[in-house]
Design a protein around this motif. Structure first.
Motif, PDB file in Angstrom:
ATOM      1  N   SER A 185       0.830  -1.212   0.000  1.00  0.00           N
ATOM      2  CA  SER A 185       0.000   0.000   0.000  1.00  0.00           C
ATOM      3  C   SER A 185       0.856   1.251   0.000  1.00  0.00           C
ATOM      4  N   PHE A 186       2.064   1.149   0.522  1.00  0.00           N
ATOM      5  CA  PHE A 186       3.006   2.260   0.432  1.00  0.00           C
ATOM      6  C   PHE A 186       3.815   2.188  -0.859  1.00  0.00           C
ATOM      7  N   GLY A 187       4.228   0.979  -1.230  1.00  0.00           N
ATOM      8  CA  GLY A 187       5.136   0.815  -2.345  1.00  0.00           C
ATOM      9  C   GLY A 187       4.526   1.043  -3.712  1.00  0.00           C
ATOM     10  N   HIS A 265      -9.171   0.043   8.521  1.00  0.00           N
ATOM     11  CA  HIS A 265      -7.748  -0.192   8.249  1.00  0.00           C
ATOM     12  C   HIS A 265      -7.570  -1.032   6.991  1.00  0.00           C
ATOM     13  N   VAL A 266      -8.318  -2.135   6.912  1.00  0.00           N
ATOM     14  CA  VAL A 266      -8.195  -3.044   5.769  1.00  0.00           C
ATOM     15  C   VAL A 266      -8.588  -2.343   4.471  1.00  0.00           C
ATOM     16  N   VAL A 267      -9.720  -1.656   4.487  1.00  0.00           N
ATOM     17  CA  VAL A 267     -10.208  -0.980   3.283  1.00  0.00           C
ATOM     18  C   VAL A 267      -9.222   0.094   2.837  1.00  0.00           C
ATOM     19  N   TYR A 268      -8.700   0.840   3.782  1.00  0.00           N
ATOM     20  CA  TYR A 268      -7.770   1.924   3.447  1.00  0.00           C
ATOM     21  C   TYR A 268      -6.500   1.376   2.801  1.00  0.00           C
ATOM     22  N   LEU A 269      -5.929   0.328   3.392  1.00  0.00           N
ATOM     23  CA  LEU A 269      -4.695  -0.231   2.858  1.00  0.00           C
ATOM     24  C   LEU A 269      -4.910  -0.822   1.465  1.00  0.00           C
ATOM     25  N   VAL A 270      -5.982  -1.575   1.305  1.00  0.00           N
ATOM     26  CA  VAL A 270      -6.263  -2.196   0.005  1.00  0.00           C
ATOM     27  C   VAL A 270      -6.554  -1.131  -1.053  1.00  0.00           C
ATOM     28  N   ALA A 271      -7.336  -0.113  -0.683  1.00  0.00           N
ATOM     29  CA  ALA A 271      -7.668   0.951  -1.633  1.00  0.00           C
ATOM     30  C   ALA A 271      -6.419   1.716  -2.060  1.00  0.00           C
ATOM     31  N   ALA A 273      -3.346   0.581  -2.138  1.00  0.00           N
ATOM     32  CA  ALA A 273      -2.553  -0.293  -3.009  1.00  0.00           C
ATOM     33  C   ALA A 273      -3.154  -0.370  -4.409  1.00  0.00           C
ATOM     34  N   LEU A 274      -4.475  -0.532  -4.495  1.00  0.00           N
ATOM     35  CA  LEU A 274      -5.127  -0.642  -5.795  1.00  0.00           C
ATOM     36  C   LEU A 274      -5.014   0.653  -6.591  1.00  0.00           C
ATOM     37  N   ALA A 275      -5.159   1.785  -5.913  1.00  0.00           N
ATOM     38  CA  ALA A 275      -5.032   3.074  -6.601  1.00  0.00           C
ATOM     39  C   ALA A 275      -3.615   3.255  -7.139  1.00  0.00           C
ATOM     40  N   GLY A 276      -2.618   2.952  -6.310  1.00  0.00           N
ATOM     41  CA  GLY A 276      -1.232   3.054  -6.767  1.00  0.00           C
ATOM     42  C   GLY A 276      -0.942   2.115  -7.917  1.00  0.00           C
TER      43      GLY A 276
END
Length: 290
Positions: A185-187, A265-271, A273-276
């Protein structure tokens, strides 16, 4: 031409004795499994600094858990009357945060300079792109290879956390899964950013100095986020490191948190990552033209 070369050409065997696929079949396989082929290439290139990966995967958790979880923890636990933070030892509190931080550091390393090198310096993306591999497969292969390294690093880190006695709950292994997701999600947004850079002018050191370091300081890693003044607490709310750390603590020691917040937390991290990932693929296609 030697008799050996003639025999190799006539039998379809490579000099090593392996049978080569006909060009149409090779192209079909490349179009179908191209992402795996490029991931293999990236993983093989990692062998050049493989011992560095192994040493950092083992040495980093040992050093940080010993320094933060035992050295600093002895002072925190003594001041808190052996209650640590939130009725758990400081080692148990800080270990999930260090695990997630390690994942973000790996992502920062693999999705910054290597991505730009693929386009500009070493140009390792251009050769595969001239084959039947698509730009999307090249980007996916890079992602898959980095995900393998993240799984390796987080797995080793989690095992050392267990050796230190920092994982009291049986569900603690899920903290390693969270760390991998948090690293992506960061990378992946960083990958998208790196894919859009035409000229390197110190952007990546600035990311380290003005993004990664503040996230570590203001994401509730070494102390609870609610102990910070409201004027900087918003940094933690936006930080994937805070979301990953909080979720890791839920799994590591049954950290008391509302279910709805864990879902956030889960939704934010997945979103994230998907946006990036979506932006990264678009930029790979724009720059490679395929």
């Amino acid at each position: 031409m030697s008799s050996r070369d003639t025999g190799t050409r006539n039998t379809g065997l490579s000099p090593s004795g392996l049978k080569a696929h006909p060009p149409p079949e090779a192209a079909r396989r490349a179009r179908r499994f191209g992402s795996f082929y490029f991931a293999e290439h990236v993983l093989r290139s990692m062998r050049g600094y493989g011992w560095t990966i192994v040493a950092s995967s083992v040495g980093t958790p040992v050093v940080y858990l010993f320094a933060m979880g035992i050295g600093l923890a002895s002072l925190v636990d003594a001041r808190a009357g052996n209650q640590g933070i939130g009725d758990v030892s400081y080692l148990t509190f800080v270990a999930p945060a260090l695990l997630v931080t390690a994942a973000i550091m790996v992502a920062n390393e693999e999705f910054s300079y290597p991505v730009m090198a693929g386009f500009k310096w070493r140009r390792i993306y251009h050769g595969p792109n001239a084959s039947p591999l698509s730009s999307s497969q090249i980007a996916t292969g890079h992602l898959m290879a980095v995900a393998v390294r993240l799984i390796f690093t987080c797995g080793i880190y989690f095992l050392i956390m267990m050796l230190f006695g920092a994982v009291p709950e049986a569900t603690g292994w899920l903290a390693a899964v969270v760390a991998v997701v948090c690293g992506l999600s960061f990378g992946l947004p960083l990958m998208a950013y790196a894919a859009g850079i035409e000229e390197e002018k110190g952007q990546f050191p600035m990311v380290m100095r003005f993004v990664v370091t503040p996230l570590f300081l203001f994401s509730g890693t070494v102390f609870p986020l609610d102990s910070l003044p409201m004027v900087v607490r918003w940094i933690g709310w936006l930080s994937p490191l805070w979301h990953g750390t909080e979720l890791g603590r839920v799994f590591s020691y049954d950290y008391a948190e509302p279910v709805w917040l864990s879902v956030v937390h889960v939704v934010y991290l997945v979103a994230l990552a998907l946006a990036g990932w979506a932006i990264a693929k678009r930029r790979y296609t724009r720059r490679l033209g395929k």
